[in-house]
Scaffold this motif. Sequence first.
Motif, PDB file in Angstrom:
ATOM      1  N   VAL A   1      -3.384   3.932 -14.300  1.00  0.00           N
ATOM      2  CA  VAL A   1      -2.725   2.628 -14.337  1.00  0.00           C
ATOM      3  C   VAL A   1      -1.453   2.774 -13.520  1.00  0.00           C
ATOM      4  O   VAL A   1      -0.637   3.649 -13.792  1.00  0.00           O
ATOM      5  N   ILE A   2      -1.329   1.936 -12.496  1.00  0.00           N
ATOM      6  CA  ILE A   2      -0.135   1.951 -11.661  1.00  0.00           C
ATOM      7  C   ILE A   2       0.588   0.631 -11.865  1.00  0.00           C
ATOM      8  O   ILE A   2      -0.035  -0.432 -11.841  1.00  0.00           O
ATOM      9  N   TYR A   3       1.885   0.706 -12.066  1.00  0.00           N
ATOM     10  CA  TYR A   3       2.665  -0.509 -12.253  1.00  0.00           C
ATOM     11  C   TYR A   3       3.195  -0.979 -10.905  1.00  0.00           C
ATOM     12  O   TYR A   3       3.807  -0.224 -10.175  1.00  0.00           O
ATOM     13  N   THR A   4       2.891  -2.215 -10.597  1.00  0.00           N
ATOM     14  CA  THR A   4       3.189  -2.761  -9.282  1.00  0.00           C
ATOM     15  C   THR A   4       3.539  -4.237  -9.394  1.00  0.00           C
ATOM     16  O   THR A   4       3.094  -4.911 -10.312  1.00  0.00           O
ATOM     17  N   SER A   5       4.304  -4.714  -8.450  1.00  0.00           N
ATOM     18  CA  SER A   5       4.518  -6.162  -8.364  1.00  0.00           C
ATOM     19  C   SER A   5       3.588  -6.732  -7.306  1.00  0.00           C
ATOM     20  O   SER A   5       3.445  -7.938  -7.178  1.00  0.00           O
ATOM     21  N   GLY A   6       2.950  -5.853  -6.523  1.00  0.00           N
ATOM     22  CA  GLY A   6       1.975  -6.300  -5.541  1.00  0.00           C
ATOM     23  C   GLY A   6       2.523  -7.388  -4.656  1.00  0.00           C
ATOM     24  O   GLY A   6       3.684  -7.388  -4.280  1.00  0.00           O
ATOM     25  N   THR A   7       1.691  -8.333  -4.334  1.00  0.00           N
ATOM     26  CA  THR A   7       2.121  -9.436  -3.470  1.00  0.00           C
ATOM     27  C   THR A   7       2.664 -10.599  -4.268  1.00  0.00           C
ATOM     28  O   THR A   7       3.153 -11.559  -3.693  1.00  0.00           O
ATOM     29  N   THR A   8       2.582 -10.540  -5.596  1.00  0.00           N
ATOM     30  CA  THR A   8       3.010 -11.681  -6.418  1.00  0.00           C
ATOM     31  C   THR A   8       4.465 -11.610  -6.820  1.00  0.00           C
ATOM     32  O   THR A   8       5.053 -12.620  -7.183  1.00  0.00           O
ATOM     33  N   GLY A   9       5.051 -10.420  -6.831  1.00  0.00           N
ATOM     34  CA  GLY A   9       6.428 -10.272  -7.265  1.00  0.00           C
ATOM     35  C   GLY A   9       6.570 -10.159  -8.768  1.00  0.00           C
ATOM     36  O   GLY A   9       7.656  -9.996  -9.288  1.00  0.00           O
TER      37      GLY A   9
ATOM     38  N   PRO B   1       4.470   4.623   2.429  1.00  0.00           N
ATOM     39  CA  PRO B   1       5.228   5.428   1.457  1.00  0.00           C
ATOM     40  C   PRO B   1       4.350   5.823   0.279  1.00  0.00           C
ATOM     41  O   PRO B   1       3.554   5.022  -0.211  1.00  0.00           O
ATOM     42  N   LEU B   2       4.494   7.052  -0.179  1.00  0.00           N
ATOM     43  CA  LEU B   2       3.650   7.566  -1.256  1.00  0.00           C
ATOM     44  C   LEU B   2       4.091   7.092  -2.633  1.00  0.00           C
ATOM     45  O   LEU B   2       3.392   7.320  -3.610  1.00  0.00           O
ATOM     46  N   ASN B   3       5.241   6.423  -2.716  1.00  0.00           N
ATOM     47  CA  ASN B   3       5.666   5.890  -4.012  1.00  0.00           C
ATOM     48  C   ASN B   3       5.184   4.445  -4.193  1.00  0.00           C
ATOM     49  O   ASN B   3       5.580   3.783  -5.135  1.00  0.00           O
ATOM     50  N   HIS B   4       4.327   3.979  -3.314  1.00  0.00           N
ATOM     51  CA  HIS B   4       3.729   2.657  -3.437  1.00  0.00           C
ATOM     52  C   HIS B   4       2.221   2.804  -3.593  1.00  0.00           C
ATOM     53  O   HIS B   4       1.631   3.800  -3.177  1.00  0.00           O
ATOM     54  N   VAL B   5       1.594   1.797  -4.185  1.00  0.00           N
ATOM     55  CA  VAL B   5       0.172   1.849  -4.486  1.00  0.00           C
ATOM     56  C   VAL B   5      -0.668   2.147  -3.245  1.00  0.00           C
ATOM     57  O   VAL B   5      -1.561   2.985  -3.282  1.00  0.00           O
TER      58      VAL B   5
END
Length: 198
Positions: A76-84, A110-114
Motif C-alpha cells: 500500500v503506497i500513500y499518494t495524492s496522485g493526480t487528484t491532490g 524520483p524513487l520516493n514517488h509511486v
Amino acid sequence: LEFEHFADSHRQMAQRLQPELPQLRTLVQLAPEGAGAPGGLPVLSWPALMAHASAVSDQALADASAGVQASDLAMVIYTSGTTGTPKGAGLTQARHTRAAADDHQQLALPLNHVGGITCGVLTRLFGGGCIELVPVFKADDMLARMAQRPPTVMGGVPTMLTLLLMQPPNAQAWSRVRLMVVGGSSVDEGLLDALRAR
C-alpha cells in the motif's frame, strides 16, 4: 546526521505501529546496522538483509512463491496522485509481475514517488529485466541512452515525454518499446497519439 534522523524517525514510527502490526518482525533500513527499534524490534541493514536472502534455499523460495496469488496485495503506497487528495493505493502482486526477463528501462523518476519505485524499481525486482537509473532527466541525454540501449519499457510524466518527442527523430531509440507508462498529471490525447506514432 540527517540520514540518521531519517532512520530514527522510521524506527519510532515502527514502534508506534507495532501493536497494530502483530506480524511485523523486522525493520529493514538503508542505514548502518542498528541496535534495534525501541521495544525490541530487530533492525537490519540492507547488506544484512541480502546476506539472509542468500541463505534461503531454492526450494524454500519456490514453496513461498507457490503460496502467492496474483490478486494478493503486495503493498500500500500513500499518494495524492493526480487528484491532490491523499489516499492509500493498494497494489497487487500481478502489478509487479508483468515484466519480462529481457525488459530494459531507463528510469529518471524520483524513487520516493509511486512512478519511480513501483513502475520502475519494484517491477524490475519482482518481474525481471534491467533498470538503468538516470540521475537527472535531460531529453537529449535520455534519447542518447535510449539509442544506445533501446528500452522495452518507458515511463514518465507527460512533460518528460513531450520533451523527448521534441528531439530530432531517432528510430533506434524507440525501436523496442512495448509498454509506455505515463502518469503524474493528465495526459493529453495528442501526446498519446504522438507516442503511438513513434
